[in-house]
Design a protein around this motif. Sequence first.
Motif: not given
Length: 210
Positions: A20, A22-23, A47-48, A50-51, A186
């Motif tokens: 997962t 985030p960026s 889930r983000t 930027d996925a 994360a």
Amino acid sequence: MNDTDLASVLDGARVMPVLTVPSAAMAGPLADALAAGGARCAEVTFRTPDAEQVLKTMAAHGGLTVGAGTVLTPEQVARAVAAGARFVVSPGFDEAVVATCRELGVPVVPGIASATELMRALRAGLDTVKLFPAEPLGGIPMLSALAAPFPQVRFVPTGGIDAARLPAYLAAPAVLAVGGSWMATAAHLERGEYGEIRRLTAEAVHGSAT
């Protein structure tokens, strides 16, 4: 669409980092760290924000076969495949998601949590499923209980599995591969701990080969 297709795509890889991210800026260094640790496949969760870009960047990395995870809708399937996903993983069984994966020619691994859901997957012509969430459902005893009446099924257990539990899952004859997020959490990504990601990945991959 069956486990032969997925096994061919994974090409013998038995440990699947579940990511997962985030960026999108993290995607390149992460792909480098995983590949340096010996990983040959990875699942990027949808889930983000930027996925898609993360998946696209990692899919372009020559050392990794990348799939999309937490795919919930046919529209997400189409976006994932366009971004380079070689396989699709879903937390549950959804007929429309399975149908779209078939239309686009990618293996799909739906999540199941019961014998009833597993029978629905079998009726749809699937013989590889994701046992999810594996540990909260009962871990190895649950997997063994499901495998006994369904010997044709291969499992990709995911959820709550860590380095200590990995060997037991890999030893189960019905397990095709094991998914886990402990190799690249994360916290690792937030702190830029790519060396630790490489170390944990190498440890997991080495254990899967013994």
